[in-house]
Design a protein around this motif. Structure first.
Motif, PDB file in Angstrom:
ATOM      1  N   GLN A 404       0.950  -1.337   0.216  1.00  0.00           N
ATOM      2  CA  GLN A 404       0.157  -0.055   0.567  1.00  0.00           C
ATOM      3  C   GLN A 404       0.668   1.409  -0.032  1.00  0.00           C
ATOM      4  OE1 GLN A 404      -3.445   0.141  -0.079  1.00  0.00           O
ATOM      5  NE2 GLN A 404      -3.827  -2.141  -0.237  1.00  0.00           N
ATOM      6  N   GLY A 471      -5.926  -4.910   2.319  1.00  0.00           N
ATOM      7  CA  GLY A 471      -6.957  -3.776   2.849  1.00  0.00           C
ATOM      8  C   GLY A 471      -6.600  -2.647   4.174  1.00  0.00           C
ATOM      9  N   SER A 497      -6.743   0.992   4.095  1.00  0.00           N
ATOM     10  CA  SER A 497      -6.524   2.159   2.936  1.00  0.00           C
ATOM     11  C   SER A 497      -7.912   3.542   3.236  1.00  0.00           C
ATOM     12  CB  SER A 497      -5.850   1.668   2.247  1.00  0.00           C
ATOM     13  OG  SER A 497      -6.688   0.503   1.492  1.00  0.00           O
ATOM     14  N   GLY A 498      -8.800   2.786   3.648  1.00  0.00           N
ATOM     15  CA  GLY A 498     -10.170   3.313   3.168  1.00  0.00           C
ATOM     16  C   GLY A 498     -10.365   3.909   4.340  1.00  0.00           C
ATOM     17  N   GLU A 499      -9.830   4.168   5.080  1.00  0.00           N
ATOM     18  CA  GLU A 499      -9.696   5.393   6.256  1.00  0.00           C
ATOM     19  C   GLU A 499      -9.098   6.870   5.232  1.00  0.00           C
ATOM     20  OE1 GLU A 499      -7.619   5.386  10.039  1.00  0.00           O
ATOM     21  OE2 GLU A 499      -8.264   3.486  10.161  1.00  0.00           O
ATOM     22  N   GLU A 503     -14.756  10.811  -1.342  1.00  0.00           N
ATOM     23  CA  GLU A 503     -15.584  10.539  -2.289  1.00  0.00           C
ATOM     24  C   GLU A 503     -14.162  10.581  -3.202  1.00  0.00           C
ATOM     25  OE1 GLU A 503     -18.524  11.366  -4.331  1.00  0.00           O
ATOM     26  OE2 GLU A 503     -20.150  10.354  -1.955  1.00  0.00           O
TER      27      GLU A 503
END
Length: 586
Positions: A404, A471, A497-499, A503
């Motif tokens: 990542q 992730g 990583s979704g933190e 958008e």
């Protein structure tokens, strides 16, 4: 007519020559009693006997001055006209000594950039000090940009309160993480790690045994020195309870006890002792610290708060005065169960390096008091944080996922860096966190596939198999000990990583806290060399901070915006400082 000539400092020769010629031309005479030399050096100036003779021509006058000046450098006799302040030991201290520019700071290079494949783990000690920010504020308000050594990024960022999660699992603090685009580099992201300890009301604190250790030397004989110290300590006296004990120790040429351990209910007696303090003399700081620890042990409270509050400009010049010896003294004394907090005061001769490191070595915290508002913040509003430790030897470690992240750098904490193996070694000292304290750490990271700072290696190591954890951006580990000691405890949580907020991944979607912390981090870098902030200007920083002030209950964030604008006015305008770089502050 006689015309006496005195030894004059080289910088005053031209003025003196003209003055002597003017006096001679007017037929005036002078006597030895009329001349003084306000020396600004550690050693008193030397004054020569009067030279008798007839009126001299201009050439002869200049010749006499040059000879007299050379002789003055060889003459060691003190000038009777230099004013001194006596110390209890009978020593003398030239008043001009405190007017010299002798501020001392530690020069530290920025943390390096690391490749995740080569060095995936970053380890450092927690730091709750805030003194650098108040000191930088003082320098800017004086109309001068701070030296680079005065700017410690982590203390600038940690000066401000943030809305972090409180502990919910029985640990002494909660952990918050957030990710957002960097405001100064479109190819990088900012990772924020926040720690928040539960606050405690003063009434809930354990009984406190406090020793006020006050520098009353000649260098503190100024408005920003001893008068400010006295007003500051009296603010703390108002917070004392009956079960608290206070002692007062002072030092100049020698150290002495002004107030034996006294109950907090005797506030009038404590205030009277503080009011009677006067400044004068040289600075035997080490002997004062020794005596303060003796007083702390005399009134030691088992399972209570036992702390020395050292109020000084750090300008030690008698006895043990070298940095390493003083720091080692604090390291040795912390084993007695007494911690050391340093409160910095004064200007021009302020030893900031010593103050910050003494507090670190003494298991305490460091603050700089530039005004009474700051004194109230540290010793009234945040008294629980200043005195009560909820976790000690707090260490943070971040392991980045090479699938990542390709590169990273830690912003600040240069003098808190630890080796990877230090993280699990409970014998390695680290920072303390007090009740209500917040700790913020920022990493600038390069996501996989984005342009980084480092050139790619031709013969790079193969990446580890991390397919099962794609992730996860990183793994955060926090290790700490209880205030009583014992084996350390570990908190672990993955950073996903979704933190990444928003958008479209815009900075405007991030929280006010992250955006404001980013502005403070940018400002700190810009006050130094600004090598990583690129074209992001001080005007951009002010705009970013202004839009992230949020509630700003105490007006601290608005004050910061004003400081950025003040720094901008103190710098020579450049093209990049004229208009905000709008595409970077979205």
């Amino acid at each position: 007519m006689s015309l006496p000539l005195h030894y004059l400092r080289p910088a005053a020769q031209g003025f003196a020559a003209g003055l002597l010629l003017a006096i001679a031309g007017c037929g005036a005479s002078s006597t030895p009693d009329s001349a003084t030399d306000a020396s600004e050096t550690d050693s008193p100036a030397a004054v020569a006997p009067p030279v008798q003779g007839a009126l001299k021509t201009e050439a002869l006058v200049r010749s006499e001055i040059m000879k007299d000046t050379a002789q003055a450098k060889r003459n060691a006799r003190p000038a009777p006209s230099v004013a001194f302040a006596p110390t209890p030991a009978g020593e003398t201290y030239p008043q001009g000594y405190r007017d010299e520019q002798r501020e001392q700071y530690q020069a530290l290079a920025d943390n390096p950039i690391h490749s995740v494949t080569e060095a995936p783990v970053s380890t450092f000690s927690a730091d709750v000090d805030t003194g650098a920010y108040a000191n930088v504020r003082r320098l800017l308000n004086q109309g001068r940009l701070p030296p680079e050594g005065a700017v410690r990024l982590e203390e600038m960022v940690n000066y401000f309160p943030y809305d972090y999660a409180l502990p919910s699992d029985g640990s002494p603090f909660g952990v918050t993480t957030e990710l957002a685009p960097s405001p100064w580099n479109p190819h990088t992201r900012l990772l924020r790690i926040g720690i928040k300890a539960s606050d405690r009301a003063v009434a809930e604190l354990a009984p406190a045994n406090l020793v006020f250790l006050v520098d009353v030397s000649g260098s503190m004989d100024r408005r920003e020195g001893l008068p400010m110290v006295k007003s500051t300590l009296k603010l703390l006296v108002d917070q004392l309870r009956e079960q608290d004990r206070v002692s007062l120790v002072v030092y100049a040429g020698e150290s002495r006890v002004v107030l034996e351990p006294t109950s907090g209910r005797e506030k009038a007696k404590i205030r009277t002792a503080i009011d009677q303090l006067t400044a004068g003399g040289s600075t035997a700081g080490a002997s004062g610290i020794e005596l303060a620890y003796q007083m702390a042990q005399q009134a030691f409270i088992p399972k209570g708060i036992n702390r020395i509050l050292l109020a000084t400009d750090g300008d030690f010049n008698v006895g043990i005065s070298d940095f390493d010896s003083l720091k080692q003294m604090a390291v040795d004394k912390r084993k007695t169960g007494v911690s050391l907090t340093t409160l910095g005061f004064g200007v021009d001769n302020y030893n900031e390096h010593l103050m910050e490191q003494l507090a670190d070595a003494g298991d305490g915290n460091y603050a700089y008091i530039d005004n009474l508002r700051e004194a109230r913040k540290v010793l009234v509003d945040q008294l629980g944080s200043t005195l009560a430790v909820v976790a000690k030897n707090v260490k943070l470690q971040v392991e980045f996922n090479p699938a990542q992240v390709s590169e990273y750098r830690l912003l600040g904490y240069e003098n808190r860096a630890l080796k990877r193996e230090d993280f699990s070694n409970d014998k390695v000292d680290a920072g303390e966190i007090g009740a209500g304290h917040t700790v913020t750490a920022l990493y600038e990271i390069v996501p996989k596939g984005e342009k980084g700072w480092l050139e790619p290696l031709r013969y790079g190591n193969p990446e580890a198999d991390v397919s099962a954890k794609t992730g996860e951006l990183a793994m955060l580990r926090v290790r700490y000990q209880s205030p009583e000691g014992g084996n350390s405890r570990l908190i672990e949580r993955p950073i996903l990583s979704g933190e990444l907020r928003g958008e479209a991944g815009k900075l405007s979607a991030a929280s006010n806290d992250l955006r404001f912390a980013a502005a403070v981090a940018a400002f700190s870098q810009q006050l130094k060399d600004g090598r990583y902030t690129g074209e992001f200007s001080l005007k951009d920083t002010a705009a970013l901070a202004r839009g992230a002030r949020g509630d700003d209950q105490f007006g601290l964030r608005s004050e910061f915006v004003q400081l950025v604008e003040l720094a901008q006015s103190l710098r020579t305008p450049t093209a990049s400082n004229q208009q905000p770089n709008d595409n970077r502050i979205e």
